[in-house]
Design a protein around this motif. Structure first.
Motif, PDB file in Angstrom:
ATOM      1  N   ALA A  20      34.428  44.056  46.721  1.00  0.00           N
ATOM      2  CA  ALA A  20      35.649  43.822  45.939  1.00  0.00           C
ATOM      3  C   ALA A  20      35.860  44.952  44.932  1.00  0.00           C
ATOM      4  O   ALA A  20      36.995  45.375  44.681  1.00  0.00           O
TER       5      ALA A  20
ATOM      6  N   VAL B 225      55.543  36.419  43.319  1.00  0.00           N
ATOM      7  CA  VAL B 225      54.752  37.338  44.157  1.00  0.00           C
ATOM      8  C   VAL B 225      53.413  37.612  43.486  1.00  0.00           C
ATOM      9  O   VAL B 225      52.352  37.537  44.114  1.00  0.00           O
ATOM     10  N   THR B 226      53.459  37.887  42.175  1.00  0.00           N
ATOM     11  CA  THR B 226      52.232  38.208  41.451  1.00  0.00           C
ATOM     12  C   THR B 226      51.278  37.018  41.442  1.00  0.00           C
ATOM     13  O   THR B 226      50.077  37.174  41.686  1.00  0.00           O
TER      14      THR B 226
ATOM     15  N   ALA C 155      42.820  40.789  40.910  1.00  0.00           N
ATOM     16  CA  ALA C 155      42.463  39.380  41.080  1.00  0.00           C
ATOM     17  C   ALA C 155      41.162  39.225  41.853  1.00  0.00           C
ATOM     18  O   ALA C 155      40.309  38.405  41.489  1.00  0.00           O
ATOM     19  N   SER C 156      40.979  40.030  42.926  1.00  0.00           N
ATOM     20  CA  SER C 156      39.751  39.867  43.702  1.00  0.00           C
ATOM     21  C   SER C 156      38.543  40.292  42.873  1.00  0.00           C
ATOM     22  O   SER C 156      37.494  39.651  42.914  1.00  0.00           O
TER      23      SER C 156
ATOM     24  N   VAL D 259      52.873  46.680  42.719  1.00  0.00           N
ATOM     25  CA  VAL D 259      52.504  45.465  41.971  1.00  0.00           C
ATOM     26  C   VAL D 259      51.571  44.608  42.823  1.00  0.00           C
ATOM     27  O   VAL D 259      50.531  44.144  42.357  1.00  0.00           O
ATOM     28  N   THR D 260      51.932  44.421  44.100  1.00  0.00           N
ATOM     29  CA  THR D 260      51.125  43.582  44.981  1.00  0.00           C
ATOM     30  C   THR D 260      49.728  44.173  45.177  1.00  0.00           C
ATOM     31  O   THR D 260      48.720  43.464  45.104  1.00  0.00           O
TER      32      THR D 260
ATOM     33  N   THR E 286      47.765  43.883  41.872  1.00  0.00           N
ATOM     34  CA  THR E 286      47.419  42.497  41.565  1.00  0.00           C
ATOM     35  C   THR E 286      46.283  42.025  42.449  1.00  0.00           C
ATOM     36  O   THR E 286      45.355  41.361  41.979  1.00  0.00           O
ATOM     37  N   SER E 287      46.346  42.380  43.750  1.00  0.00           N
ATOM     38  CA  SER E 287      45.278  41.909  44.632  1.00  0.00           C
ATOM     39  C   SER E 287      43.948  42.537  44.236  1.00  0.00           C
ATOM     40  O   SER E 287      42.909  41.867  44.259  1.00  0.00           O
TER      41      SER E 287
ATOM     42  N   THR F 286      49.905  36.460  45.010  1.00  0.00           N
ATOM     43  CA  THR F 286      48.983  37.521  45.396  1.00  0.00           C
ATOM     44  C   THR F 286      47.647  37.355  44.702  1.00  0.00           C
ATOM     45  O   THR F 286      46.588  37.507  45.327  1.00  0.00           O
ATOM     46  N   SER F 287      47.680  37.024  43.397  1.00  0.00           N
ATOM     47  CA  SER F 287      46.410  36.892  42.685  1.00  0.00           C
ATOM     48  C   SER F 287      45.615  35.713  43.249  1.00  0.00           C
ATOM     49  O   SER F 287      44.396  35.807  43.400  1.00  0.00           O
TER      50      SER F 287
ATOM     51  N   LEU G  45      57.567  39.085  49.569  1.00  0.00           N
ATOM     52  CA  LEU G  45      57.743  40.515  49.273  1.00  0.00           C
ATOM     53  C   LEU G  45      58.994  41.041  49.972  1.00  0.00           C
ATOM     54  O   LEU G  45      59.810  41.747  49.360  1.00  0.00           O
TER      55      LEU G  45
ATOM     56  N   ALA H 287      38.364  37.203  48.172  1.00  0.00           N
ATOM     57  CA  ALA H 287      37.095  37.791  47.741  1.00  0.00           C
ATOM     58  C   ALA H 287      35.959  36.786  47.898  1.00  0.00           C
ATOM     59  O   ALA H 287      34.848  37.134  48.336  1.00  0.00           O
TER      60      ALA H 287
ATOM     61  N   VAL I  23      49.077  45.808  35.714  1.00  0.00           N
ATOM     62  CA  VAL I  23      49.938  44.875  36.462  1.00  0.00           C
ATOM     63  C   VAL I  23      51.081  44.384  35.579  1.00  0.00           C
ATOM     64  O   VAL I  23      52.251  44.383  35.994  1.00  0.00           O
TER      65      VAL I  23
ATOM     66  N   ALA J  64      44.291  36.829  46.765  1.00  0.00           N
ATOM     67  CA  ALA J  64      43.280  37.893  46.703  1.00  0.00           C
ATOM     68  C   ALA J  64      41.968  37.376  46.129  1.00  0.00           C
ATOM     69  O   ALA J  64      40.888  37.705  46.645  1.00  0.00           O
ATOM     70  N   SER J  65      42.042  36.545  45.060  1.00  0.00           N
ATOM     71  CA  SER J  65      40.788  36.069  44.482  1.00  0.00           C
ATOM     72  C   SER J  65      40.071  35.148  45.464  1.00  0.00           C
ATOM     73  O   SER J  65      38.845  35.206  45.602  1.00  0.00           O
ATOM     74  N   SER J  66      40.838  34.314  46.195  1.00  0.00           N
ATOM     75  CA  SER J  66      40.188  33.449  47.184  1.00  0.00           C
ATOM     76  C   SER J  66      39.628  34.270  48.338  1.00  0.00           C
ATOM     77  O   SER J  66      38.570  33.939  48.872  1.00  0.00           O
TER      78      SER J  66
END
Lengths: 183, 183
Positions: free
Chosen positions: A69, B115-116, A123-124, A115-116, A119-120, B119-120, B170, B127, A166, B123-125
């Motif tokens: 990550a 979107v934000t 967040a990850s 942004v996407t 953010t990813s 995405t967060s 998006l 990971a 972000v 992405a966190s899931s």
């Protein structure tokens, strides 16, 4: 008839001035976002900690490369900061010619995609930073931060810088959308 | 003179038709995105697996609530799908009156924020799903998916649905930005 034309002209020049100031604000935000993204990249990319004790076979060492990550974070934030720096000339065009919609539309497209991406990445990495701090007793994953305190502080800082980038980029996209409207 | 006016009128009605079709496409995309986000919420929210064997003291059970990232995923996707469903009437207004910029601007603002958020969450899931599948030998975190195979498949599916929702949303934001321009 003449009064009407004058008022129209005034309205137009007022709209132009507003569009110009929005474009200048956007340029300032773009440079700040690029700085934040670059700071996030450099903080994460230079993070490693070697513990002062070691056994006969191995030395305890933590680096951002140990966790996929964080590697993704470094790649995504460096792509984003590269794009943000390269897009500054287009933003300058928007300041000089605020009524031409082409460059602004191009910027809002690429900014939204960035942004996407950012953010990813943020967040990850945040999910992994949380895990490194608190661990998870149900999954039997132990926290790392008791041993690697400095490492955890730095990756936490990098993720915060990522989220600041972000937020700035999000404000920029919203401003761009506002700048695209007719009035 | 008359030809010019006619051409202008034709150009205007052509622009109107284009804006209308963009608005209809957006409405369809909005409903699809809401469906994908809802599917992601329900898949993740109903995921739990109890292993068929147990010791005297404890039974082995995995639920999305065991991992904070998955709880965040359920909350964020349910907020997003709620917003997407509630915003359908505004999208209908955009179809009926494609030249009024107000509702479109409101939608592009809220869509960008969504979107934000989505995405967060995704992405966190993602990971954590990666970690559950592969583990991490450097951090001494063991993979869960050998024991909890069904659990892993379902959370993986929920994350994929989340990313599909992100991609659709998006495209919707980019279309909205296109719809905001004068021509």
């Amino acid at each position: 008839m003449e009064v009407n034309t004058k008022r129209e002209r005034e309205g137009k020049s007022g709209g132009l001035a507003l569009k110009k100031s929005v474009a200048i604000l956007e340029l300032v935000l773009r440079i700040s976002t690029a700085t934040a993204a670059l700071a996030a990249t450099l903080t994460m990319g230079t993070t490693e900690q070697t513990l002062p004790f070691f056994t006969q076979l191995l030395q305890f060492r933590a680096s951002y490369e140990d966790l996929p990550a964080f590697t993704f974070f470094v790649i995504a934030t460096s792509i984003s900061s590269g794009y943000l720096i390269l897009s500054v000339p287009f933003s300058v065009v928007c300041v000089v010619q605020p009524l031409v919609p082409g460059p602004r539309l191009l910027l809002i497209f690429c900014d939204t995609l960035t942004v996407t991406l950012l953010t990813s990445a943020a967040a990850s990495s945040a999910a992994i930073v949380y895990l490194a701090h608190n661990g998870n007793s149900d999954a039997n994953w132990l926290p790392l931060c008791q041993q690697f305190g400095d490492f955890c502080q730095r990756i936490g800082g990098a993720v915060v810088a990522g989220f600041i980038a972000v937020a700035l980029l999000l404000i920029m996209v919203l401003l761009s959308a506002l700048g695209l409207t007719k009035h």
